[in-house]
Write an enzyme that holds these catalytic residues in place. Structure first.
Site, PDB file in Angstrom:
ATOM      1  N   HIS A 253       0.765  -1.033  -0.190  1.00 22.19           N
ATOM      2  CA  HIS A 253       0.035   0.040  -0.068  1.00 22.19           C
ATOM      3  C   HIS A 253       0.998   1.200   0.073  1.00 22.19           C
ATOM      4  CE1 HIS A 253      -3.487   2.573   0.704  1.00 22.19           C
ATOM      5  NE2 HIS A 253      -3.058   2.967   1.906  1.00 22.19           N
TER       6      HIS A 253
ATOM      7  N   ASP B 115      -3.891   9.005   3.792  1.00 22.64           N
ATOM      8  CA  ASP B 115      -3.983   7.445   3.357  1.00 22.64           C
ATOM      9  C   ASP B 115      -5.498   7.384   2.831  1.00 22.64           C
ATOM     10  OD1 ASP B 115      -4.224   4.839   3.348  1.00 22.64           O
ATOM     11  OD2 ASP B 115      -3.683   4.572   5.355  1.00 22.64           O
TER      12      ASP B 115
ATOM     13  N   CYS C 114      -4.110   3.233  -4.958  1.00 21.39           N
ATOM     14  CA  CYS C 114      -3.302   3.879  -3.993  1.00 21.39           C
ATOM     15  C   CYS C 114      -2.328   4.972  -4.562  1.00 21.39           C
ATOM     16  CB  CYS C 114      -2.899   2.969  -2.753  1.00 21.39           C
ATOM     17  SG  CYS C 114      -1.935   1.686  -3.367  1.00 21.39           S
TER      18      CYS C 114
END
Length: 361
Positions: free
Chosen positions: A248, A265, A316
């Site tokens: 991630h 995030d 992401c």
């Protein structure tokens, strides 16, 4: 489990989730994997996401089954959490007496004046102009090295990561970081175009900075040598892409203007380790360069409450690049969301091919 998954999907749709069922399936699998990695640190840090991509392809071939990391307990927890969110108490309708009504009217006029003085940002386009779309298609067909900038370069294999449903790698993210850094350096001597405010005075650390800081620490990784010719304490913001367990990407920033350690995030997970390690880095860097401890008086760990969230298991890296680019312009919030990802992927291809960031004004 398929029935439970569809129940959870419908609950999320009623709460505002906008993407399709297959994107939701990939998002749930991604959430389960990240939760597992946070608990077990099952994968070691790596400069790319090849292992995860390989596992994802295996999962995709299992038409009506679930990856090993999505178990019934995880699914039931997700359903209960979503149901609790829907059942939460709704605020009562406010009683509005005549005096409050007058105040509201005045407030509306103030907002109208504010809008005229500081107009809201235009929504992002759906696509590039036709000639630029054709240029992006041509770049995808090109073989070999696509672009070079300073020490960074992108090959056609790297560029393919910007096609839909692909994870980004170090090469794409570091090239984009160099684009941000180049714009900041050039703006020191040139006025901003079209009357826009100048980008901030920023420094960008490559994706390898975090892996060295986390894996070896300041002294052993010899991070003091990374800044032999740079005084980070004279910058407005330090931009840092963070790879979590080879699974991630998130963005972090040391914001000297606001006295904040920041974490962004797109999965909304807790990132206490980011704050801890960046505070340690600041102190050790200050002791090395300024010969005294760093003064953290007034500093805070910061997470933007409405950080844009991804709705699948692969965007992401694009979110991270866009967080960093917006922060380099001093933005306090973000003008993009999941719906903008197809456009932003193609915009990034154009920017890499031209080796410059696009002016959206």
């Amino acid at each position: 489990m398929e029935k439970d998954l569809k129940e959870l999907y419908h609950i999320k749709r009623s709460a505002g989730y906008r993407s399709d069922f297959e994107s939701f399936r990939s998002l749930l699998s991604y959430q389960a994997r990240l939760e597992m990695l946070d608990k077990t640190a099952a994968l070691s840090p790596s400069p790319s996401l090849v292992d995860l991509r390989s596992r994802a392809k295996e999962d995709a071939n299992r038409r009506h089954s679930f990856p090993d990391h999505v178990d019934p307990d995880f699914l039931q927890r997700a359903i209960r959490k979503a149901q609790d969110a829907l059942k939460g108490p709704k605020p009562p309708k406010p009683f509005v007496p005549s005096l409050d009504q007058l105040r509201l009217t005045r407030h509306a006029k103030d907002e109208e004046i504010e809008e005229r003085l500081r107009p809201k940002r235009k929504p992002l386009p759906v696509s590039l102009p036709p000639e630029d779309e054709a240029e992006v298609d041509a770049l995808f067909r090109k073989k070999g090295v696509i672009a070079k900038l300073e020490r960074e370069q992108v090959s056609h294999e790297d560029l393919a990561r910007l096609r839909p449903c692909q994870w980004l790698n170090d090469e794409i993210i570091n090239f984009y970081g160099q684009l941000i850094l180049t714009r900041a350096e050039e703006s020191k001597e040139n006025p901003a175009p079209n009357g826009r405010k100048k980008p901030l005075n920023v420094h960008y650390f490559s994706t390898f900075f975090w892996s060295k800081l986390k894996g070896q620490g300041y002294q052993k990784a010899r991070l003091s040598k990374w800044t032999k010719k740079i005084d980070i304490f004279s910058k407005d913001v330090i931009l840092i892409p963070v790879n979590h367990n080879n699974a991630h990407w998130t963005a972090a920033a040391i914001n000297f203007r606001k006295k904040r350690i920041e974490s962004y995030d797109s999965m909304g997970m807790e990132r206490g380790q980011v704050f801890k390690l960046l505070r340690q880095y600041l102190d050790e860097e200050h002791r090395d360069k300024k010969k005294k401890p760093f003064d953290f008086t007034g500093w805070q760990d910061y997470i933007l409450p409405d950080t844009p969230q991804q709705e699948n298991g692969y965007d992401c890296g694009v979110f991270t690049c866009q967080f960093l680019e917006a922060l380099s312009r001093g933005e306090e919030d973000f003008a993009f969301s999941q719906v903008n990802m197809p456009y932003l992927r193609r915009k990034m291809v154009w920017e890499i091919g031209r080796a410059r960031l696009r002016d959206e004004s």
